[in-house]
Scaffold this motif. Sequence first.
Motif, PDB file in Angstrom:
ATOM      1  N   LEU A   9     -22.020  25.719   8.600  1.00  0.00           N
ATOM      2  CA  LEU A   9     -22.719  26.270   9.755  1.00  0.00           C
ATOM      3  C   LEU A   9     -23.072  25.188  10.771  1.00  0.00           C
ATOM      4  N   PRO A  10     -22.902  25.456  12.070  1.00  0.00           N
ATOM      5  CA  PRO A  10     -23.401  24.531  13.087  1.00  0.00           C
ATOM      6  C   PRO A  10     -24.923  24.608  13.168  1.00  0.00           C
ATOM      7  N   TYR A  11     -25.528  23.636  13.810  1.00  0.00           N
ATOM      8  CA  TYR A  11     -26.972  23.661  13.987  1.00  0.00           C
ATOM      9  C   TYR A  11     -27.346  24.645  15.086  1.00  0.00           C
ATOM     10  N   ALA A  12     -28.406  25.411  14.840  1.00  0.00           N
ATOM     11  CA  ALA A  12     -28.839  26.401  15.828  1.00  0.00           C
ATOM     12  C   ALA A  12     -29.697  25.786  16.926  1.00  0.00           C
ATOM     13  N   ARG A  13     -30.305  24.645  16.651  1.00  0.00           N
ATOM     14  CA  ARG A  13     -31.117  23.951  17.655  1.00  0.00           C
ATOM     15  C   ARG A  13     -30.854  22.454  17.557  1.00  0.00           C
ATOM     16  N   ASN A  14     -31.325  21.734  18.566  1.00  0.00           N
ATOM     17  CA  ASN A  14     -31.061  20.296  18.645  1.00  0.00           C
ATOM     18  C   ASN A  14     -32.095  19.455  17.935  1.00  0.00           C
ATOM     19  N   ASP A  15     -33.092  20.099  17.327  1.00  0.00           N
ATOM     20  CA  ASP A  15     -34.084  19.361  16.562  1.00  0.00           C
ATOM     21  C   ASP A  15     -34.439  20.207  15.347  1.00  0.00           C
ATOM     22  N   GLY A  16     -35.427  19.789  14.586  1.00  0.00           N
ATOM     23  CA  GLY A  16     -35.836  20.545  13.417  1.00  0.00           C
ATOM     24  C   GLY A  16     -35.403  19.879  12.130  1.00  0.00           C
ATOM     25  N   LEU A  17     -35.856  20.457  11.007  1.00  0.00           N
ATOM     26  CA  LEU A  17     -35.635  19.855   9.694  1.00  0.00           C
ATOM     27  C   LEU A  17     -34.160  19.727   9.357  1.00  0.00           C
ATOM     28  N   ALA A  18     -33.393  20.798   9.532  1.00  0.00           N
ATOM     29  CA  ALA A  18     -31.978  20.757   9.160  1.00  0.00           C
ATOM     30  C   ALA A  18     -31.232  19.702   9.969  1.00  0.00           C
ATOM     31  N   ARG A  19     -31.505  19.635  11.269  1.00  0.00           N
ATOM     32  CA  ARG A  19     -30.835  18.667  12.134  1.00  0.00           C
ATOM     33  C   ARG A  19     -31.213  17.237  11.757  1.00  0.00           C
ATOM     34  N   ASN A  20     -32.506  17.004  11.544  1.00  0.00           N
ATOM     35  CA  ASN A  20     -32.969  15.661  11.207  1.00  0.00           C
ATOM     36  C   ASN A  20     -32.488  15.220   9.826  1.00  0.00           C
ATOM     37  N   ALA A  21     -32.325  16.169   8.918  1.00  0.00           N
ATOM     38  CA  ALA A  21     -31.903  15.829   7.563  1.00  0.00           C
ATOM     39  C   ALA A  21     -30.462  15.358   7.515  1.00  0.00           C
ATOM     40  N   GLY A  22     -29.626  15.889   8.397  1.00  0.00           N
ATOM     41  CA  GLY A  22     -28.221  15.515   8.379  1.00  0.00           C
ATOM     42  C   GLY A  22     -27.391  16.487   7.569  1.00  0.00           C
ATOM     43  N   GLN A  23     -26.090  16.400   7.773  1.00  0.00           N
ATOM     44  CA  GLN A  23     -25.151  17.350   7.179  1.00  0.00           C
ATOM     45  C   GLN A  23     -24.354  16.669   6.073  1.00  0.00           C
ATOM     46  N   PRO A  24     -24.389  17.196   4.853  1.00  0.00           N
ATOM     47  CA  PRO A  24     -23.577  16.611   3.783  1.00  0.00           C
ATOM     48  C   PRO A  24     -22.090  16.811   4.056  1.00  0.00           C
ATOM     49  N   ASP A  25     -21.272  15.950   3.468  1.00  0.00           N
ATOM     50  CA  ASP A  25     -19.832  16.126   3.631  1.00  0.00           C
ATOM     51  C   ASP A  25     -19.299  17.116   2.602  1.00  0.00           C
ATOM     52  N   ALA A  26     -18.015  17.438   2.746  1.00  0.00           N
ATOM     53  CA  ALA A  26     -17.414  18.440   1.865  1.00  0.00           C
ATOM     54  C   ALA A  26     -17.421  17.996   0.410  1.00  0.00           C
ATOM     55  N   ALA A  27     -17.250  16.694   0.168  1.00  0.00           N
ATOM     56  CA  ALA A  27     -17.240  16.201  -1.215  1.00  0.00           C
ATOM     57  C   ALA A  27     -18.596  16.403  -1.878  1.00  0.00           C
ATOM     58  N   THR A  28     -19.669  16.098  -1.148  1.00  0.00           N
ATOM     59  CA  THR A  28     -21.014  16.293  -1.696  1.00  0.00           C
ATOM     60  C   THR A  28     -21.281  17.763  -1.961  1.00  0.00           C
ATOM     61  N   ALA A  29     -20.872  18.630  -1.023  1.00  0.00           N
ATOM     62  CA  ALA A  29     -21.074  20.067  -1.210  1.00  0.00           C
ATOM     63  C   ALA A  29     -20.303  20.571  -2.426  1.00  0.00           C
ATOM     64  N   THR A  30     -19.083  20.061  -2.619  1.00  0.00           N
ATOM     65  CA  THR A  30     -18.275  20.482  -3.765  1.00  0.00           C
ATOM     66  C   THR A  30     -18.914  20.040  -5.079  1.00  0.00           C
ATOM     67  N   ILE A  31     -19.387  18.800  -5.135  1.00  0.00           N
ATOM     68  CA  ILE A  31     -20.063  18.305  -6.340  1.00  0.00           C
ATOM     69  C   ILE A  31     -21.281  19.169  -6.652  1.00  0.00           C
ATOM     70  N   THR A  32     -22.020  19.540  -5.622  1.00  0.00           N
ATOM     71  CA  THR A  32     -23.217  20.352  -5.817  1.00  0.00           C
ATOM     72  C   THR A  32     -22.877  21.707  -6.413  1.00  0.00           C
ATOM     73  N   VAL A  33     -21.861  22.359  -5.867  1.00  0.00           N
ATOM     74  CA  VAL A  33     -21.447  23.667  -6.378  1.00  0.00           C
ATOM     75  C   VAL A  33     -20.987  23.548  -7.830  1.00  0.00           C
ATOM     76  N   VAL A  34     -20.198  22.527  -8.129  1.00  0.00           N
ATOM     77  CA  VAL A  34     -19.698  22.330  -9.484  1.00  0.00           C
ATOM     78  C   VAL A  34     -20.854  22.117 -10.459  1.00  0.00           C
ATOM     79  N   LEU A  35     -21.833  21.287 -10.081  1.00  0.00           N
ATOM     80  CA  LEU A  35     -22.982  21.053 -10.951  1.00  0.00           C
ATOM     81  C   LEU A  35     -23.774  22.344 -11.177  1.00  0.00           C
ATOM     82  N   ALA A  36     -23.941  23.133 -10.122  1.00  0.00           N
ATOM     83  CA  ALA A  36     -24.679  24.389 -10.253  1.00  0.00           C
ATOM     84  C   ALA A  36     -23.971  25.340 -11.217  1.00  0.00           C
TER      85      ALA A  36
END
Length: 250
Positions: free
Chosen positions: A160-187
């Motif tokens: 998902l793109p960011y809905a606003r230019n500030d806020g928690l999600a924007r400041n936290a940063g976006q994980p890459d596809a590898a991190t997201a894949t590892i997370t799903v696999v662990l879950a």
Amino acid sequence: MNEWLDDLRTAVAFLTRLPMPHPQGPMPANFVRAHRMFPVVGALIGAVVGLVCLGLRSVGVPDLAAAALALGAGAILTGALHEDGLADVADGFGGGRDRAAKLEIMRDSRLGTYGALILLVSFAAKLSALAAVPDGYVVPCLIAAHALGRGILPWMSVKLPYARNDGLARNAGQPDAATATITVVLAVIVALLSLSWSNALFAALLAGLSGFGMAWLAQRQIGGQTGDVLGGAEQVAETAILVLLAARLA
């Protein structure tokens, strides 16, 4: 190994109210990488909630009351982080006439009618589902639900793109596809270790559908993600999984 331990500490500090060393600044440098530990921390949270529920049942507390108190303990442990996101999403999506109004309502910390109703529905669904789960499955079900609910968040953040230019999600940063894949696999691994393969499969599929549905809704309503959207998605998935498992096990 040190990186994994650092990520675990960061994930615990973000997802719970447990006192953990926290570096200066809004977000730790390893926060994006620490997404991969979200399912592990979710599993630990689920285990705590389950043990509280079982402990109360063992001393004669009725199942409904034990479930309510255990869910309350879980909210204290997490600071109701994701519940707050769910309420803000409901208030914004339900009460805003356009994208700007929805985002403004979601930023408001006050609880509105839609937020109160969605929290009531979510809590009632989890309460009744948990009360219906037999003793031997309480902890495994909660471990799987909490792990899978948090396991979908990095994937949503990537897609998902960011809905606003500030806020928690924007400041936290976006994980890459590898991190997201590892997370799903662990879950999914956590779910498979906690439940039978069929229940784990159905729970994982339902978590994915919940994440997809929330992502689609957020895209239509506000054009992307916020921290509240991700928190709301975790609650939708967690609630849906508990209801599913209660129906299959009760």
